[in-house]
Design a protein around this motif. Structure first.
Motif, PDB file in Angstrom:
ATOM      1  N   LEU A 209       0.803  -1.221   0.000  1.00 47.78           N
ATOM      2  CA  LEU A 209       0.000   0.000   0.000  1.00 47.78           C
ATOM      3  C   LEU A 209       0.839   1.276   0.000  1.00 47.78           C
ATOM      4  O   LEU A 209       0.279   2.372   0.056  1.00 47.78           O
ATOM      5  CB  LEU A 209      -0.969  -0.010   1.183  1.00 47.78           C
ATOM      6  CG  LEU A 209      -2.159  -0.960   1.000  1.00 47.78           C
ATOM      7  CD1 LEU A 209      -2.901  -1.172   2.312  1.00 47.78           C
ATOM      8  CD2 LEU A 209      -3.111  -0.414  -0.062  1.00 47.78           C
ATOM      9  N   GLY A 211       2.487   1.830  -2.651  1.00 46.58           N
ATOM     10  CA  GLY A 211       2.411   2.128  -4.079  1.00 46.58           C
ATOM     11  C   GLY A 211       3.762   2.209  -4.746  1.00 46.58           C
ATOM     12  O   GLY A 211       3.883   2.682  -5.882  1.00 46.58           O
ATOM     13  N   VAL A 252      -3.752  -1.407  -6.238  1.00 47.48           N
ATOM     14  CA  VAL A 252      -3.036  -0.170  -5.923  1.00 47.48           C
ATOM     15  C   VAL A 252      -3.153   0.824  -7.071  1.00 47.48           C
ATOM     16  O   VAL A 252      -3.309   2.030  -6.848  1.00 47.48           O
ATOM     17  CB  VAL A 252      -1.559  -0.471  -5.593  1.00 47.48           C
ATOM     18  CG1 VAL A 252      -0.726   0.807  -5.617  1.00 47.48           C
ATOM     19  CG2 VAL A 252      -1.444  -1.129  -4.227  1.00 47.48           C
ATOM     20  N   ARG A 256      -4.711   4.752  -6.964  1.00 47.48           N
ATOM     21  CA  ARG A 256      -4.073   5.988  -7.426  1.00 47.48           C
ATOM     22  C   ARG A 256      -5.091   6.966  -8.015  1.00 47.48           C
ATOM     23  O   ARG A 256      -4.871   8.184  -7.988  1.00 47.48           O
ATOM     24  CB  ARG A 256      -2.994   5.658  -8.460  1.00 47.48           C
ATOM     25  CG  ARG A 256      -1.789   4.964  -7.865  1.00 47.48           C
ATOM     26  CD  ARG A 256      -0.646   4.893  -8.865  1.00 47.48           C
ATOM     27  NE  ARG A 256       0.487   4.152  -8.340  1.00 47.48           N
ATOM     28  CZ  ARG A 256       1.351   4.632  -7.445  1.00 47.48           C
ATOM     29  NH1 ARG A 256       1.194   5.857  -6.988  1.00 47.48           N
ATOM     30  NH2 ARG A 256       2.351   3.892  -7.027  1.00 47.48           N
ATOM     31  N   ALA A 269      -2.901   5.761   3.289  1.00 47.78           N
ATOM     32  CA  ALA A 269      -3.371   4.444   3.717  1.00 47.78           C
ATOM     33  C   ALA A 269      -3.445   4.359   5.242  1.00 47.78           C
ATOM     34  O   ALA A 269      -4.382   3.761   5.802  1.00 47.78           O
ATOM     35  CB  ALA A 269      -2.449   3.355   3.168  1.00 47.78           C
TER      36      ALA A 269
END
Length: 328
Positions: A209, A211, A252, A256, A269
């Protein structure tokens, strides 16, 4: 820093706290006390006053680093450690009161303490939650002054709900994040009703998470994100929250669109988790000071909007829920 009450312990703990699984180095790497000391002290400097460790982290070296921190600081720092994972094999049958007592006493020696603020059973097999004699041991340890409070670290919501039936259980440590949402249902309701402190671990799904991972990201052979994706060493829910890696990456990418122009999703997150008032604190780990700094940015993030909350739920329902929700 913001603080919340840790259930019936009465401790007021930092919303963003610190987990120390990898505080002395990345997963699978040798423990570095220099690195641990830097991260731990920077955490306290930032207002973190709750640190979670375990006797198996760095084979006791994490506890020793935490003990050294306590001796070097004047602030009131609450420490939680865990016991049980040293058992070989890690089965219901090997959980015995006399063995657990020794583990508690070993942790006291590692940290050079007379009393533990919080001792937690470390993800025991489900059958252990149906054995009153295990939980009664900790009443005796409290009477002896060796512990203040008992908690549990669980893999499953079922285990959390069973554990809090024991009146001496004050906290539950559980995996909860955008990819593991089941605890927000019945468990959070029951935890609030019984005044149970909720400690959230694996809040970033082992880094998914953030990213910052991709299909070409390589993990060390000794990193659980490499070898434990199917549960080869321990419950696979501890690795990427049980989400299949490629599925997580795709989810993920959808996140975005909810948080556009954000390179590192970690602060958002973590902030998402803090919207749930049943949560007492989050214990993200850090293997370097920059990870700690990233985690602390969550405190300055605006709360997600109703639209963002709904969008995260939709991604979960469509991509994650079916393979994950009903297993843990």
């Amino acid at each position: 820093m913001n603080y919340r009450k840790l259930g019936k312990t009465g401790f007021n703990v930092s919303e963003i706290s610190l987990g120390t699984w990898q505080v002395g180095g990345k997963w699978g790497e040798p423990f570095s006390h220099t690195n641990a000391d830097q991260i731990l002290n920077q955490a306290v400097d930032a207002g973190i006053n709750f640190i979670d460790t375990a006797d198996v982290y760095g084979d006791g070296e994490s506890e020793k680093a935490v003990g050294r921190l306590l001796r070097s600081r004047q602030e009131r720092i609450y420490v939680a450690t865990k016991c049980g994972r040293r058992l070989r094999p890690h089965t219901n049958e090997t959980y015995q009161p006399d063995v657990l007592r020794k583990f508690v006493e070993d942790s006291l020696r590692n940290m050079e303490l007379e009393t533990l603020d919080l001792i937690q059973l470390h993800c025991p097999p489900t059958d252990v939650y149906y054995r009153p004699e295990i939980f009664e041991l900790f009443d005796r340890l409290k009477e002896e002054g060796k512990i203040q409070h008992l908690g549990v670290s669980v893999e499953k919501v079922e285990e959390a709900l069973k554990a809090i039936e024991f009146p001496n259980v004050t906290t539950v440590q559980i995996i909860f994040n955008m990819f593991r949402q089941r605890p927000a249902e019945l468990f959070f309701t029951e935890a609030k009703r019984r005044d149970i402190g909720v400690i959230v671990r694996v809040p970033l799904a082992s880094g998914l998470l953030t990213g910052t991972y991709s299909p070409t990201t390589e993990f060390s052979p000794t990193d659980h994100r490499n070898f434990n994706r199917e549960g080869a060493a321990f419950d696979k829910g501890e690795t990427f929250s049980g989400v299949e890696y490629e599925t997580g990456l795709a989810a993920v990418e959808e996140l975005r669109s909810i948080y556009p122009d954000v390179q590192n999703l970690a602060p958002d997150a973590l902030r998402w988790i803090l919207t749930f008032d049943a949560v007492s604190c989050i214990i993200p780990g850090a293997s370097k000071p920059s990870h700690l700094a990233s985690n602390l940015k969550a405190l300055k993030q605006p709360a997600p909007s109703h639209q963002q909350m709904a969008a995260v739920k939709q991604i979960y329902d469509e991509r994650i829920k079916n393979p994950v929700h009903y297993l843990w």
